[in-house]
Write a protein that holds these residues in place. Structure first.
Motif, PDB file in Angstrom:
ATOM      1  N   THR A  85     -11.518  -7.648  13.870  1.00 52.55           N
ATOM      2  CA  THR A  85     -12.022  -6.856  12.784  1.00 52.55           C
ATOM      3  C   THR A  85     -11.940  -5.470  12.974  1.00 52.55           C
ATOM      4  O   THR A  85     -12.803  -4.928  13.892  1.00 52.55           O
ATOM      5  N   LEU A  86     -10.976  -4.908  12.200  1.00 55.35           N
ATOM      6  CA  LEU A  86     -10.929  -3.334  12.616  1.00 55.35           C
ATOM      7  C   LEU A  86     -11.084  -2.483  11.468  1.00 55.35           C
ATOM      8  O   LEU A  86     -10.875  -2.910  10.362  1.00 55.35           O
ATOM      9  N   SER A  87     -11.369  -1.181  11.851  1.00 55.77           N
ATOM     10  CA  SER A  87     -11.473  -0.208  10.673  1.00 55.77           C
ATOM     11  C   SER A  87     -10.742   1.038  11.513  1.00 55.77           C
ATOM     12  O   SER A  87     -10.716   1.054  12.667  1.00 55.77           O
ATOM     13  N   GLY A  88     -10.384   1.963  10.716  1.00 58.72           N
ATOM     14  CA  GLY A  88      -9.797   3.142  11.168  1.00 58.72           C
ATOM     15  C   GLY A  88      -9.189   4.145  10.107  1.00 58.72           C
ATOM     16  O   GLY A  88      -9.521   4.076   9.029  1.00 58.72           O
ATOM     17  N   GLU A  89      -8.360   5.059  10.873  1.00 59.32           N
ATOM     18  CA  GLU A  89      -7.802   6.136   9.807  1.00 59.32           C
ATOM     19  C   GLU A  89      -6.394   5.990  10.081  1.00 59.32           C
ATOM     20  O   GLU A  89      -5.885   5.917  11.196  1.00 59.32           O
ATOM     21  N   GLN A  90      -5.527   5.931   8.722  1.00 62.94           N
ATOM     22  CA  GLN A  90      -4.198   6.203   8.742  1.00 62.94           C
ATOM     23  C   GLN A  90      -3.686   7.487   8.386  1.00 62.94           C
ATOM     24  O   GLN A  90      -4.238   8.123   7.560  1.00 62.94           O
ATOM     25  N   ALA A  91      -2.730   8.000   8.966  1.00 57.80           N
ATOM     26  CA  ALA A  91      -2.151   9.264   8.703  1.00 57.80           C
ATOM     27  C   ALA A  91      -0.636   9.036   8.683  1.00 57.80           C
ATOM     28  O   ALA A  91       0.035   8.492   9.396  1.00 57.80           O
ATOM     29  N   GLY A  92      -0.008   9.733   7.643  1.00 53.53           N
ATOM     30  CA  GLY A  92       1.425   9.658   7.112  1.00 53.53           C
ATOM     31  C   GLY A  92       1.816   9.628   5.922  1.00 53.53           C
ATOM     32  O   GLY A  92       0.951   9.665   4.970  1.00 53.53           O
ATOM     33  N   LEU A  93       3.062   9.317   5.610  1.00 59.01           N
ATOM     34  CA  LEU A  93       3.618   9.223   4.527  1.00 59.01           C
ATOM     35  C   LEU A  93       4.434   7.731   4.429  1.00 59.01           C
ATOM     36  O   LEU A  93       5.329   7.691   5.002  1.00 59.01           O
ATOM     37  N   ILE A  94       3.786   6.598   3.735  1.00 56.64           N
ATOM     38  CA  ILE A  94       4.473   5.350   3.865  1.00 56.64           C
ATOM     39  C   ILE A  94       4.239   4.751   2.590  1.00 56.64           C
ATOM     40  O   ILE A  94       2.860   4.818   2.034  1.00 56.64           O
TER      41      ILE A  94
ATOM     42  N   GLY B 101       0.928  -1.352  -0.020  1.00 57.10           N
ATOM     43  CA  GLY B 101      -0.174   0.186   0.042  1.00 57.10           C
ATOM     44  C   GLY B 101       0.874   1.358   0.061  1.00 57.10           C
ATOM     45  O   GLY B 101       2.071   1.136   0.238  1.00 57.10           O
ATOM     46  N   VAL B 102       0.161   2.308  -0.264  1.00 53.44           N
ATOM     47  CA  VAL B 102       0.810   3.697  -0.207  1.00 53.44           C
ATOM     48  C   VAL B 102      -0.124   4.515   0.532  1.00 53.44           C
ATOM     49  O   VAL B 102      -1.355   4.481   0.196  1.00 53.44           O
ATOM     50  N   ALA B 103       0.222   5.291   1.495  1.00 53.81           N
ATOM     51  CA  ALA B 103      -0.451   6.385   2.067  1.00 53.81           C
ATOM     52  C   ALA B 103       0.381   7.600   2.230  1.00 53.81           C
ATOM     53  O   ALA B 103       1.490   7.653   2.348  1.00 53.81           O
ATOM     54  N   ALA B 104      -0.484   8.718   1.762  1.00 52.34           N
ATOM     55  CA  ALA B 104      -0.015   9.938   1.867  1.00 52.34           C
ATOM     56  C   ALA B 104      -1.253  10.898   2.495  1.00 52.34           C
ATOM     57  O   ALA B 104      -2.266  10.998   2.007  1.00 52.34           O
ATOM     58  N   GLY B 105      -0.741  11.361   3.594  1.00 58.99           N
ATOM     59  CA  GLY B 105      -1.851  12.384   4.232  1.00 58.99           C
ATOM     60  C   GLY B 105      -2.833  11.312   5.083  1.00 58.99           C
ATOM     61  O   GLY B 105      -2.070  10.297   5.799  1.00 58.99           O
ATOM     62  N   ARG B 106      -3.952  11.509   5.051  1.00 61.83           N
ATOM     63  CA  ARG B 106      -4.898  10.779   5.761  1.00 61.83           C
ATOM     64  C   ARG B 106      -5.587   9.600   4.696  1.00 61.83           C
ATOM     65  O   ARG B 106      -6.024  10.161   3.650  1.00 61.83           O
ATOM     66  N   GLY B 107      -6.166   8.280   5.148  1.00 59.33           N
ATOM     67  CA  GLY B 107      -6.886   7.497   4.500  1.00 59.33           C
ATOM     68  C   GLY B 107      -7.378   6.361   5.612  1.00 59.33           C
ATOM     69  O   GLY B 107      -7.038   6.254   6.472  1.00 59.33           O
ATOM     70  N   ALA B 108      -8.366   5.770   5.137  1.00 60.66           N
ATOM     71  CA  ALA B 108      -9.211   4.724   5.525  1.00 60.66           C
ATOM     72  C   ALA B 108      -8.348   3.571   5.477  1.00 60.66           C
ATOM     73  O   ALA B 108      -7.817   3.319   4.522  1.00 60.66           O
ATOM     74  N   GLN B 109      -8.444   2.666   6.746  1.00 64.49           N
ATOM     75  CA  GLN B 109      -8.091   1.264   6.884  1.00 64.49           C
ATOM     76  C   GLN B 109      -8.882   0.463   7.076  1.00 64.49           C
ATOM     77  O   GLN B 109      -9.664   0.785   8.286  1.00 64.49           O
ATOM     78  N   ALA B 110      -9.054  -0.812   6.690  1.00 67.07           N
ATOM     79  CA  ALA B 110      -9.943  -1.847   7.196  1.00 67.07           C
ATOM     80  C   ALA B 110      -9.103  -3.332   7.188  1.00 67.07           C
ATOM     81  O   ALA B 110      -8.416  -3.556   6.282  1.00 67.07           O
ATOM     82  N   VAL B 111      -9.125  -4.048   8.244  1.00 68.88           N
ATOM     83  CA  VAL B 111      -8.305  -5.295   8.323  1.00 68.88           C
ATOM     84  C   VAL B 111      -9.137  -6.169   9.294  1.00 68.88           C
ATOM     85  O   VAL B 111      -9.626  -6.004  10.081  1.00 68.88           O
ATOM     86  N   VAL B 112      -8.843  -7.513   8.644  1.00 66.14           N
ATOM     87  CA  VAL B 112      -9.265  -8.685   9.462  1.00 66.14           C
ATOM     88  C   VAL B 112      -8.126  -9.770  10.027  1.00 66.14           C
ATOM     89  O   VAL B 112      -7.596  -9.888   9.020  1.00 66.14           O
TER      90      VAL B 112
END
Length: 145
Positions: A122-131, A101-112
């Protein structure tokens, strides 16, 4: 002959009830996690969280490593459910994941994720950063005592 058939039917029903009751003992709870991930080819993760189970809060520590291609840093805040647990300590263990994946700024995440004891996050949330990542990773969850 009828008695033998009735005994056989009774044993089948008893076996089914015993099988259902053991899986019916599994319970669920809610969880919130904060995970920070950073890396330059080999990555690491650390964080903390809280498991809410049967009306009580249990602090959780998170650590992990990723192997593959990882460059950058990010923070993810997850909320979700933990299922298939009988006691709080069932969430302890390693949860493995392969991903890219690529994340720049903020984005939604979901994972099991599932651990070796069968607990399912079973998780969902928000990711912030540059990776940028394409890796195999493992998160180890432990209860803080």
């Amino acid at each position: 002959m009828r008695i033998l058939s009735a005994v056989r039917t009774g044993l089948v029903v008893l076996a089914a009830v015993i099988g259902l009751s053991s899986s019916a003992l599994a319970d669920s709870g809610s969880i919130s996690l904060r995970i920070v991930k950073a890396g330059f080819f080999v990555g690491g993760s650390a964080g903390s969280g809280v498991l809410r189970f049967h009306g009580r809060n249990y602090p959780v520590s998170i650590g992990g490593l990723s192997y593959g291609f990882t460059i950058g840093a990010s923070e993810t805040r997850f909320r979700g459910r933990v299922t298939n647990i009988r006691r709080p300590s069932d969430i302890e263990g390693v949860y493995a994941q392969a991903g890219a994946g690529v994340a720049a700024g903020r984005g939604a995440q979901a994972v099991v994720l599932t651990n070796q004891a069968g607990a399912v996050l079973t998780l969902s949330g928000e990711q912030a950063g540059l990776i940028v990542s394409a890796d195999l990773s493992g998160l180890a969850l432990t209860l803080r005592r």
